[in-house]
Scaffold this active site. Structure first.
Site, PDB file in Angstrom:
ATOM      1  N   GLU A   1      21.865  -5.082 -10.627  1.00  0.00           N
ATOM      2  CA  GLU A   1      22.422  -4.502  -9.531  1.00  0.00           C
ATOM      3  C   GLU A   1      23.835  -5.275  -9.615  1.00  0.00           C
ATOM      4  O   GLU A   1      24.132  -6.171 -10.167  1.00  0.00           O
ATOM      5  CB  GLU A   1      21.505  -5.010  -8.386  1.00  0.00           C
ATOM      6  CG  GLU A   1      20.247  -4.352  -8.427  1.00  0.00           C
ATOM      7  CD  GLU A   1      20.406  -2.824  -7.932  1.00  0.00           C
ATOM      8  OE1 GLU A   1      21.114  -2.215  -8.351  1.00  0.00           O
ATOM      9  OE2 GLU A   1      19.099  -2.315  -7.502  1.00  0.00           O
TER      10      GLU A   1
ATOM     11  N   ASN B   1      25.144   2.928  -8.432  1.00  0.00           N
ATOM     12  CA  ASN B   1      25.853   2.074  -7.960  1.00  0.00           C
ATOM     13  C   ASN B   1      26.245   1.291  -9.362  1.00  0.00           C
ATOM     14  O   ASN B   1      26.636   0.156  -9.458  1.00  0.00           O
ATOM     15  CB  ASN B   1      24.942   1.109  -7.175  1.00  0.00           C
ATOM     16  CG  ASN B   1      23.832   0.352  -7.718  1.00  0.00           C
ATOM     17  OD1 ASN B   1      23.495   0.710  -8.899  1.00  0.00           O
ATOM     18  ND2 ASN B   1      23.117  -0.262  -6.889  1.00  0.00           N
TER      19      ASN B   1
ATOM     20  N   HIS C   1      24.300   0.254 -11.910  1.00  0.00           N
ATOM     21  CA  HIS C   1      23.510  -0.679 -12.223  1.00  0.00           C
ATOM     22  C   HIS C   1      22.937  -0.333 -13.639  1.00  0.00           C
ATOM     23  O   HIS C   1      22.804   0.916 -14.043  1.00  0.00           O
ATOM     24  CB  HIS C   1      22.367  -1.063 -11.326  1.00  0.00           C
ATOM     25  CG  HIS C   1      21.274  -0.320 -11.236  1.00  0.00           C
ATOM     26  ND1 HIS C   1      20.747   0.023 -10.125  1.00  0.00           N
ATOM     27  CD2 HIS C   1      20.503   0.788 -12.059  1.00  0.00           C
ATOM     28  CE1 HIS C   1      19.792   1.165 -10.181  1.00  0.00           C
ATOM     29  NE2 HIS C   1      19.650   1.303 -11.538  1.00  0.00           N
TER      30      HIS C   1
ATOM     31  N   ASP D   1      12.813  -2.622 -18.404  1.00  0.00           N
ATOM     32  CA  ASP D   1      12.654  -3.354 -17.084  1.00  0.00           C
ATOM     33  C   ASP D   1      11.141  -2.638 -16.692  1.00  0.00           C
ATOM     34  O   ASP D   1      10.652  -1.703 -17.216  1.00  0.00           O
ATOM     35  CB  ASP D   1      13.811  -2.974 -16.118  1.00  0.00           C
ATOM     36  CG  ASP D   1      14.141  -1.459 -15.997  1.00  0.00           C
ATOM     37  OD1 ASP D   1      13.547  -0.701 -16.825  1.00  0.00           O
ATOM     38  OD2 ASP D   1      15.197  -1.047 -15.334  1.00  0.00           O
TER      39      ASP D   1
HETATM   40  C1  GLP Z   1      16.348   3.066 -12.655  1.00  0.00           C
HETATM   41  C2  GLP Z   1      16.212   2.174 -13.843  1.00  0.00           C
HETATM   42  C3  GLP Z   1      17.428   2.375 -14.643  1.00  0.00           C
HETATM   43  C4  GLP Z   1      17.748   3.794 -14.748  1.00  0.00           C
HETATM   44  C5  GLP Z   1      18.176   4.251 -13.207  1.00  0.00           C
HETATM   45  C6  GLP Z   1      18.737   5.774 -13.316  1.00  0.00           C
HETATM   46  O1  GLP Z   1      16.522   2.290 -11.341  1.00  0.00           O
HETATM   47  N1  GLP Z   1      15.921   0.758 -13.550  1.00  0.00           N
HETATM   48  O2  GLP Z   1      17.371   1.907 -16.090  1.00  0.00           O
HETATM   49  O3  GLP Z   1      18.971   4.103 -15.629  1.00  0.00           O
HETATM   50  O4  GLP Z   1      17.150   4.117 -12.408  1.00  0.00           O
HETATM   51  O5  GLP Z   1      17.800   6.567 -13.009  1.00  0.00           O
HETATM   52  P1  GLP Z   1      17.755   8.198 -13.251  1.00  0.00           P
HETATM   53  O6  GLP Z   1      17.805   8.282 -14.580  1.00  0.00           O
HETATM   54  O7  GLP Z   1      16.412   8.578 -12.785  1.00  0.00           O
HETATM   55  O8  GLP Z   1      19.192   8.621 -12.363  1.00  0.00           O
END
Ligand code: GLP
Length: 238
Positions: A140, A133, A135, A68
């Site tokens: 989402e 959440n 995702h 993404d």
């Molecule tokens: C973001 C990314 C996800 C990632 C998530 C968790 O929103 N788009 O791909 O898994 O955050 O991030 P973190 O690893 O910093 O908790």
């Protein structure tokens, strides 16, 4: 520990050990012929990228496809996922090709065009983090299980969780291009990494809860081969 035949859970002490474990799995997959790897961003995979950077593993024949990118951020913007990937991995490790949606690109190019790239290069191993959440990527709660790459609206939860990387919540982009849940599920194997108590509910819901679009990561229960790498806190509600 195996909960279901298709799901394996590996418990690790902390993110350092998790990074090493994730690295080992990538290495094994490369020895078994991995050609295309799906990569995540976020703080979770940082130790894994560190292990890769410090290794002598050769990625010059591997294609990387990222999950993404924020819409509106140029590739050289310090909070863009392009910048993150260059800093954490690509500057240190040359790949055969790397793909990531362009946050300044047109919707058609960055969605349909991205799906064509994924179709041309089927993903052998997709690595994922998870949102609080549940995702995946930026899919989402409520995202369609049949979704391909799409322009998505970020939820307030996600903006709140990701604001730590920006000066303020107002600076967090409201939209992103994200591979869809169907694109993620098309990978041969999936490895999801999660650390910390704030991921415990999402992990429990993903693995043991009902399979529902309200919990995007619950779709993984339908995948043929998923490994979760979890520290004790993230695994505490299993
Ligand atoms: C973001 C990314 C996800 C990632 C998530 C968790 O929103 N788009 O791909 O898994 O955050 O991030 P973190 O690893 O910093 O908790």
């Amino acid at each position: 520990m195996s909960l279901k035949d298709n799901i394996k859970v590996i418990r690790v002490k902390d993110k350092v050990e998790g990074g090493k474990k994730a690295f080992e799995i990538i290495k094994e997959e490369m020895e078994a012929g991995l050609k295309v790897i799906g990569l995540p961003t976020g703080s979770t995979p940082e130790t894994m990228y560190e292990e890769i950077r410090e290794s002598d593993l050769d990625f010059s024949e591997v294609i990387a496809i990222n999950l993404d990118e924020y819409i509106g951020l140029a590739p050289d913007h310090p909070q863009s996922y392009h910048y993150f990937m260059n800093e954490k991995l690509f500057n240190a490790k040359p790949f055969k090709e790397t793909y990531m949606p362009n946050g300044l690109g047109s919707e058609t190019e960055e969605t349909e065009g991205y799906d064509e790239i994924i179709a041309e290069h089927p993903i052998d191993l997709q690595i994922l983090g998870i949102g609080t959440n549940a995702h995946l990527g930026f899919n989402e709660p409520g995202s369609s299980f049949d979704g391909l790459t799409e322009k998505v609206e970020l939820t307030e939860d996600t903006i709140e969780a990701n604001k730590r990387f920006f000066d303020s919540a107002d600076d967090v982009p409201r939209q992103a291009y994200s591979m869809g849940l169907a694109s993620i599920m098309s990978a041969d194997k999936i490895m999801l990494i999660a650390y910390g108590e704030n991921k415990a509910d999402a992990i429990a819901d993903a693995i043991n809860g009902p399979v529902t679009e309200e919990v995007p990561a619950s779709i993984l229960q339908k995948h043929q081969e998923v490994v979760f790498i979890l520290d004790e806190a993230a695994a505490s509600k299993l």
